[in-house]
Design a protein around this motif. Sequence first.
Motif, PDB file in Angstrom:
ATOM      1  N   ARG A   1      -6.556  -2.562   3.322  1.00 22.01           N
ATOM      2  CA  ARG A   1      -5.742  -1.363   3.070  1.00 22.01           C
ATOM      3  C   ARG A   1      -6.038  -0.265   4.094  1.00 22.01           C
ATOM      4  NH1 ARG A   1      -7.829   2.483  -1.459  1.00 22.01           N
ATOM      5  NH2 ARG A   1      -9.369   2.563   0.235  1.00 22.01           N
TER       6      ARG A   1
ATOM      7  N   GLU B   1      -9.932  -3.622   0.144  1.00 23.76           N
ATOM      8  CA  GLU B   1      -9.940  -2.200   0.514  1.00 23.76           C
ATOM      9  C   GLU B   1      -9.987  -2.036   2.029  1.00 23.76           C
ATOM     10  OE1 GLU B   1     -13.040   0.022  -1.317  1.00 23.76           O
ATOM     11  OE2 GLU B   1     -12.196  -0.137  -3.345  1.00 23.76           O
TER      12      GLU B   1
ATOM     13  N   TYR C   1      -2.259  -2.243  -4.951  1.00 20.47           N
ATOM     14  CA  TYR C   1      -1.616  -1.968  -3.668  1.00 20.47           C
ATOM     15  C   TYR C   1      -0.239  -2.604  -3.538  1.00 20.47           C
ATOM     16  CZ  TYR C   1      -6.522  -0.913  -2.617  1.00 20.47           C
ATOM     17  OH  TYR C   1      -7.806  -0.423  -2.659  1.00 20.47           O
TER      18      TYR C   1
ATOM     19  N   TYR D   1       0.455  -5.666  -2.769  1.00 20.83           N
ATOM     20  CA  TYR D   1       0.489  -6.620  -1.656  1.00 20.83           C
ATOM     21  C   TYR D   1       0.922  -8.003  -2.144  1.00 20.83           C
ATOM     22  CZ  TYR D   1      -2.322  -3.284   1.102  1.00 20.83           C
ATOM     23  OH  TYR D   1      -2.779  -2.184   1.773  1.00 20.83           O
TER      24      TYR D   1
ATOM     25  N   GLY E   1      -5.402  -6.482  -4.983  1.00 18.73           N
ATOM     26  CA  GLY E   1      -4.342  -6.328  -3.997  1.00 18.73           C
ATOM     27  C   GLY E   1      -2.961  -6.232  -4.609  1.00 18.73           C
TER      28      GLY E   1
END
Length: 342
Positions: free
Chosen positions: A299, A296, A30, A32, A26
């Motif tokens: 996301r 995932e 991404y 995050y 994450g």
Amino acid sequence: MRVGVLTGGGDCPGLNAVIRAIVRKGVQEYGYGFIGFRDGWHGPLEGDTVRLDIPAVRGILPRGGTILGSSRTNPLTTEGGVRRLKENLASHGVDALIVIGGEDTLGVAAELHARHGVPCVGVPKTIDNDLSGTDYTFGFDTAVNIATEAIDRLHTTAESHMRVLVVEVMGRHTGWIALHSGLAGGANVILIPEQRFDVDQVCAWVRSRFTIRYAPIVVVAEGAMPRDGDLVLKDGTLDSFGHVRLSGIGEWLAKEIERRTGKEARTTVLGHVQRGGTPSAFDRWLATRFGLHAIEAVRDGDFGKMVALKGTRIVRVEIADAVAAVKTVDPADYQEAAVFFG
């Protein structure tokens, strides 16, 4: 995006591997941010949080238990629980919640998503392996390995003293641990919740074993019941999900065997040792993959789903479907093991 993570229900080998995979992917892929909620649903209910970033998850892959803590708190039965939970999620800026747990913990997640709009993704966790929708849950393999090693060790002392040894393993509603460890450990009798047992038949198998001068090992799941009896309970109390506390079927059975056969019988209750300690390689592998696929799903905005193992692939299923029914032992699988009884 800020993602909350919690672990609920009984502790289980592999929980930390899931947390590590979620945070590593994450953050690295991404960008995050993460926040950990302490002690299951208690965390978002009371706003009890811990730091959750890459430094926090270093070195936790082989550790048992959960760095976030766990509990059997049920916000759905707490007065004002849903309102307080949603307010705390909002105040901490949580956009999505990854819930790692078994039937009860994920049941709450399904309800919160379906009826209250809380964006949840589920990760299946239980040493009992009784969650529908996934071939295996992490923690099960470790529990079976621990129980099998114990059975292996007990064979030698049973035969040295020519006594019956009854091994009680976990399994409230299902006998997956009893069946797998009993078969792998060469048990002479395996008793599971799905099949009520006849004490006289168990005693006949015990007598048969002694005729060839080998002392029998009886493996019994904690939720197993005699044909003419009921569950053996520790006391009459219930937890927040309405479950009674089971304890004592092994001791009860050992006394019955000794009384009816005249053979000395002793009990070993493996208890919490089955779900403690370092996870097996398989559980680390499975838990890590579950964590990668859970983030995932976040996301993708695919909420209300649980990651699951199908064959060797990780797929997504509805959380509500996964907790709708308990995955029980197939009678045909139990019949295979029966070849070795007696």
